[in-house]
Design a protein around this motif. Structure first.
Motif, PDB file in Angstrom:
ATOM      1  N   PHE A  99       0.676  -1.338  -0.066  1.00 29.98           N
ATOM      2  CA  PHE A  99      -0.029   0.010   0.057  1.00 29.98           C
ATOM      3  C   PHE A  99       0.796   1.404  -0.253  1.00 29.98           C
ATOM      4  CE2 PHE A  99      -2.639  -3.184   1.987  1.00 29.98           C
ATOM      5  CZ  PHE A  99      -3.609  -3.123   1.460  1.00 29.98           C
ATOM      6  N   ARG A 100       0.439   2.586  -0.599  1.00 29.60           N
ATOM      7  CA  ARG A 100       1.163   3.498  -0.538  1.00 29.60           C
ATOM      8  C   ARG A 100       0.171   4.699   0.008  1.00 29.60           C
ATOM      9  NH1 ARG A 100       3.800   1.365  -4.664  1.00 29.60           N
ATOM     10  NH2 ARG A 100       6.104   2.144  -4.583  1.00 29.60           N
ATOM     11  N   ASP A 101      -1.341   4.355   0.052  1.00 28.86           N
ATOM     12  CA  ASP A 101      -2.419   5.217   0.435  1.00 28.86           C
ATOM     13  C   ASP A 101      -2.800   4.611   1.775  1.00 28.86           C
ATOM     14  OD1 ASP A 101      -4.691   6.885  -0.153  1.00 28.86           O
ATOM     15  OD2 ASP A 101      -5.682   5.008   0.507  1.00 28.86           O
ATOM     16  N   ALA A 102      -2.823   5.568   2.898  1.00 34.59           N
ATOM     17  CA  ALA A 102      -2.921   5.397   4.269  1.00 34.59           C
ATOM     18  C   ALA A 102      -4.400   4.811   4.574  1.00 34.59           C
ATOM     19  CB  ALA A 102      -2.797   6.502   5.182  1.00 34.59           C
ATOM     20  N   ALA A 103      -5.446   5.334   3.931  1.00 37.67           N
ATOM     21  CA  ALA A 103      -6.723   4.842   4.017  1.00 37.67           C
ATOM     22  C   ALA A 103      -6.805   3.689   3.526  1.00 37.67           C
ATOM     23  CB  ALA A 103      -7.493   5.782   3.454  1.00 37.67           C
ATOM     24  N   ALA A 104      -6.514   3.266   2.341  1.00 40.85           N
ATOM     25  CA  ALA A 104      -6.751   1.778   1.872  1.00 40.85           C
ATOM     26  C   ALA A 104      -6.022   1.041   2.674  1.00 40.85           C
ATOM     27  CB  ALA A 104      -5.912   1.840   0.448  1.00 40.85           C
ATOM     28  N   ALA A 105      -4.709   1.111   3.268  1.00 38.91           N
ATOM     29  CA  ALA A 105      -3.986   0.152   4.185  1.00 38.91           C
ATOM     30  C   ALA A 105      -4.598   0.073   5.364  1.00 38.91           C
ATOM     31  CB  ALA A 105      -2.518   0.861   4.488  1.00 38.91           C
ATOM     32  N   ALA A 106      -5.241   1.083   6.046  1.00 37.95           N
ATOM     33  CA  ALA A 106      -5.861   1.178   7.386  1.00 37.95           C
ATOM     34  C   ALA A 106      -7.033  -0.171   6.864  1.00 37.95           C
ATOM     35  CB  ALA A 106      -6.332   2.244   7.751  1.00 37.95           C
ATOM     36  N   ALA A 107      -8.026   0.479   5.847  1.00 33.92           N
ATOM     37  CA  ALA A 107      -9.099  -0.561   5.586  1.00 33.92           C
ATOM     38  C   ALA A 107      -8.838  -2.191   5.534  1.00 33.92           C
ATOM     39  CB  ALA A 107      -9.765  -0.133   4.261  1.00 33.92           C
ATOM     40  N   TYR A 108      -7.624  -2.168   4.880  1.00 36.58           N
ATOM     41  CA  TYR A 108      -7.121  -3.695   4.707  1.00 36.58           C
ATOM     42  C   TYR A 108      -6.656  -4.250   6.076  1.00 36.58           C
ATOM     43  CZ  TYR A 108      -4.360  -7.673   3.433  1.00 36.58           C
ATOM     44  OH  TYR A 108      -4.077  -8.924   3.274  1.00 36.58           O
ATOM     45  N   VAL A 109      -6.328  -3.553   6.930  1.00 37.67           N
ATOM     46  CA  VAL A 109      -5.733  -4.115   8.260  1.00 37.67           C
ATOM     47  C   VAL A 109      -7.120  -4.354   8.931  1.00 37.67           C
ATOM     48  CG1 VAL A 109      -4.810  -3.311  10.318  1.00 37.67           C
ATOM     49  CG2 VAL A 109      -3.775  -3.298   8.563  1.00 37.67           C
ATOM     50  N   GLU A 110      -8.120  -3.380   9.199  1.00 36.67           N
ATOM     51  CA  GLU A 110      -9.517  -3.617   9.713  1.00 36.67           C
ATOM     52  C   GLU A 110     -10.068  -5.099   9.300  1.00 36.67           C
ATOM     53  OE1 GLU A 110     -10.458  -2.151  12.255  1.00 36.67           O
ATOM     54  OE2 GLU A 110     -10.004   0.188  12.036  1.00 36.67           O
ATOM     55  N   SER A 111      -9.921  -5.229   7.830  1.00 36.55           N
ATOM     56  CA  SER A 111     -10.602  -6.717   7.382  1.00 36.55           C
ATOM     57  C   SER A 111      -9.944  -7.635   7.737  1.00 36.55           C
ATOM     58  CB  SER A 111     -10.447  -6.493   5.887  1.00 36.55           C
ATOM     59  OG  SER A 111      -9.242  -6.622   5.271  1.00 36.55           O
ATOM     60  N   LEU A 112      -8.718  -7.742   8.428  1.00 42.04           N
ATOM     61  CA  LEU A 112      -7.897  -9.044   8.495  1.00 42.04           C
ATOM     62  C   LEU A 112      -8.392  -9.722   9.716  1.00 42.04           C
ATOM     63  CD1 LEU A 112      -4.242  -7.674   7.985  1.00 42.04           C
ATOM     64  CD2 LEU A 112      -5.564  -9.092   6.465  1.00 42.04           C
ATOM     65  N   ASP A 113      -8.601 -11.254   9.829  1.00 38.42           N
ATOM     66  CA  ASP A 113      -8.911 -11.773  11.131  1.00 38.42           C
ATOM     67  C   ASP A 113      -7.590 -11.741  11.787  1.00 38.42           C
ATOM     68  OD1 ASP A 113     -11.189 -12.371  10.095  1.00 38.42           O
ATOM     69  OD2 ASP A 113     -10.780 -14.131   9.137  1.00 38.42           O
ATOM     70  N   ASP A 114      -6.468 -11.737  11.370  1.00 39.34           N
ATOM     71  CA  ASP A 114      -5.214 -11.859  12.270  1.00 39.34           C
ATOM     72  C   ASP A 114      -4.478 -10.782  12.371  1.00 39.34           C
ATOM     73  OD1 ASP A 114      -5.665 -14.480  12.978  1.00 39.34           O
ATOM     74  OD2 ASP A 114      -4.980 -15.271  10.955  1.00 39.34           O
ATOM     75  N   LEU A 115      -3.522 -10.475  13.428  1.00 40.03           N
ATOM     76  CA  LEU A 115      -2.628  -9.148  13.373  1.00 40.03           C
ATOM     77  C   LEU A 115      -1.694  -9.493  12.211  1.00 40.03           C
ATOM     78  CD1 LEU A 115      -2.400  -8.492  17.225  1.00 40.03           C
ATOM     79  CD2 LEU A 115      -3.508  -7.129  15.500  1.00 40.03           C
ATOM     80  N   PRO A 116      -1.141  -8.591  11.469  1.00 41.08           N
ATOM     81  CA  PRO A 116      -0.246  -8.743  10.343  1.00 41.08           C
ATOM     82  C   PRO A 116       1.184  -8.326  10.896  1.00 41.08           C
ATOM     83  CG  PRO A 116      -1.258  -6.850  10.043  1.00 41.08           C
ATOM     84  CD  PRO A 116      -1.847  -7.286  11.390  1.00 41.08           C
ATOM     85  N   VAL A 117       2.169  -8.286  10.159  1.00 41.31           N
ATOM     86  CA  VAL A 117       3.417  -7.706  10.254  1.00 41.31           C
ATOM     87  C   VAL A 117       3.394  -6.335   9.342  1.00 41.31           C
ATOM     88  CG1 VAL A 117       5.811  -7.643  10.019  1.00 41.31           C
ATOM     89  CG2 VAL A 117       4.651  -9.823  10.528  1.00 41.31           C
ATOM     90  N   ILE A 118       3.694  -5.123   9.750  1.00 39.90           N
ATOM     91  CA  ILE A 118       3.741  -4.140   9.061  1.00 39.90           C
ATOM     92  C   ILE A 118       5.253  -3.879   8.598  1.00 39.90           C
ATOM     93  CG2 ILE A 118       3.194  -1.629   8.962  1.00 39.90           C
ATOM     94  CD1 ILE A 118       0.870  -2.398  10.350  1.00 39.90           C
ATOM     95  N   LYS A 119       5.564  -3.678   7.326  1.00 36.51           N
ATOM     96  CA  LYS A 119       7.037  -3.142   7.086  1.00 36.51           C
ATOM     97  C   LYS A 119       6.969  -1.971   6.149  1.00 36.51           C
ATOM     98  CE  LYS A 119       8.556  -8.141   6.888  1.00 36.51           C
ATOM     99  NZ  LYS A 119       8.987  -9.172   6.133  1.00 36.51           N
TER     100      LYS A 119
END
Ligand code: GLY
Length: 428
Positions: free
Chosen positions: A125-145
């Motif tokens: 992701f380059r766009d903060a809003a799209a990245a945040a929406a994706y994180v909200e949609s996940l069942d598990d916690l991701p790694v952010i790099k």
């Protein structure tokens, strides 16, 4: 031969130590070096920063350097090897195009996906809003790099969705890592023990070194905050011949061939950070250099002349040389300043290095300086005590005996280096 070695850490001291053993090497200039590289036979420190690409290229030309060896990733990603090549000078390390494998996590992930190198799932992701929406949609916690180089701080393991969203804001909106945060990867979190598999590469072929494990957490039992590395050992008991063969076949050779096919042949050390998951080994990251502190445990096992190996890489004849490794085990314990990885004091006198050396240990300096003839602390990770043994437990016994000889105020180190095959689930 006259060598320029770029960098100032324990890794560079270990490289200088091994290169100085070569009968072919007459002088090693270390830019900028540390308190340990200042004192080796054949070496002298030069006050040129590791990031000063133009200054280093000028230095190499002025000193009629036959081979420049680049330790850290930043000058590689900034194009130091390209600048040296443009001046007609030889360099051990990848060009800027090939160093993207570490310098851009977006490039590395796409490259792994395109070449079929096993790795975790990730979205970019380059766009903060799209990245945040994706994180909200996940069942598990991701790694952010963060995609670019962020001085080892760009990999975040959030404990909650709120932390994940805060990390995205810090990278993409507040630009805490500057340009390194132009893009983020939101990646599936894998678990399993981690093994560092490093290989010499000559643009076409790869020759694997004994696999190592490092210890990233500051305290015994893999507790406390992450550090730059508190110790390492090699070979890793987890790296069976079958695993090494698999990593060579599925990861390192496809990487070398894939980069060559993209017009960026890889020369230097390629470091595959592997995680051994229940679903098989997966590549967490590539680094475009030797590891630190893995190098302090791997190089004591190298019986071949390191300069010869590096020249074979630079001249594209790696497949034709003999590469000899000891059957022993090696282990390096990092001695750190009081408070590290938080705030710490510097300028504290260090005693006992000679006593540890007299016991057969190699002492690789990192954060040290010599002022008015006195060896002092000058960083968080001060030095590493490294030695070999018939097996890991003998190497550990010897290294801990050496470490016990060294004193500086606040000195601390882990007491369990090499004691178990490490399982640092969640460590970046
Ligand atoms: N030991 C981890 C690294 O060198 O990146």
């Amino acid at each position: 031969m006259r060598v320029l070695l770029v960098g100032s850490g324990g890794r560079e001291h270990a490289l200088a130590w091994k290169l100085s053993q070569s009968l072919q090497v007459s002088a090693i200039y270390v830019a900028p070096g540390n308190g340990g590289t200042a004192t080796l036979a054949k070496t002298q420190n030069v006050a040129t920063a590791a990031e000063d690409v133009d200054g280093l290229a000028e230095l190499a030309a002025r000193q009629r350097i036959d081979l420049t060896v680049v330790g850290p990733e930043a000058p590689l990603v900034a194009g130091l090897v390209d600048a040296l090549h443009a001046a007609g000078l030889a360099a051990f390390g990848p060009t800027q195009a090939a160093a993207q494998i570490e310098g851009s996590k977006v490039f590395a992930k796409r490259f792994m996906q395109e070449t079929g190198i096993p790795t975790g799932r990730a979205e970019i992701f380059r766009d903060a809003a799209a990245a945040a929406a994706y994180v909200e949609s996940l069942d598990d916690l991701p790694v952010i790099k963060a995609s670019g180089l962020a001085a080892g701080k760009g990999v975040i393991l959030p404990e909650s969705k709120a932390e994940a969203l805060a990390a995205l804001r810090a990278i993409l909106v507040e630009r805490q890592f500057g340009e390194a945060g132009d893009a983020v990867l939101i990646e599936e979190r894998l678990s399993g023990p981690e093994v560092s598999v490093l290989a010499f590469c000559d643009g076409e072929s790869a020759r694997i070194m004994p696999a190592a494990q490092d210890h990233k957490r500051v305290m015994d039992g893999d507790r406390g905050p992450n550090t730059g590395g508190m110790g390492a050992f090699a070979p890793s008991p987890l790296a069976t011949p079958a695993l090494i063969e698999q990593v060579e076949r599925e990861v390192l050779l496809p990487a070398v061939r894939g980069l060559a096919a993209r017009g960026a042949p890889y020369v230097g050390v390629l470091y595959a950070g592997m995680i051994l998951t229940a679903g098989g080994p997966k590549t967490l990251e590539f680094n475009c250099r030797f590891g630190d502190p893995e190098t302090q445990a791997i190089l004591p096992l190298l019986e071949s002349d390191l300069l010869e190996v590096m020249l074979a890489c630079v001249e594209g004849r790696l497949a034709r040389i003999q590469l000899r490794w000891s059957d022993a085990a090696a282990l390096a314990i990092v001695l750190a300043s009081g408070g590290y990885p938080g705030k710490y004091a510097t300028g504290l006198p260090i005693r006992g290095v000679e006593r540890a050396e007299a016991q057969g240990c190699a002492i690789f300096h990192a954060g040290t300086a010599v002022r008015e003839g006195v060896l002092q602390t000058a960083g968080g990770r001060v030095l590493a005590v490294s030695t070999t043994g018939a097996d890991l437990s003998e190497a550990a016994e010897r290294a801990y005996a050496g470490a016990a000889e060294i004193e500086f105020e606040g000195c601390h180190y882990r007491r369990d280096i090499g004691r178990t095959a490490q399982h640092e689930a969640g460590a970046p």
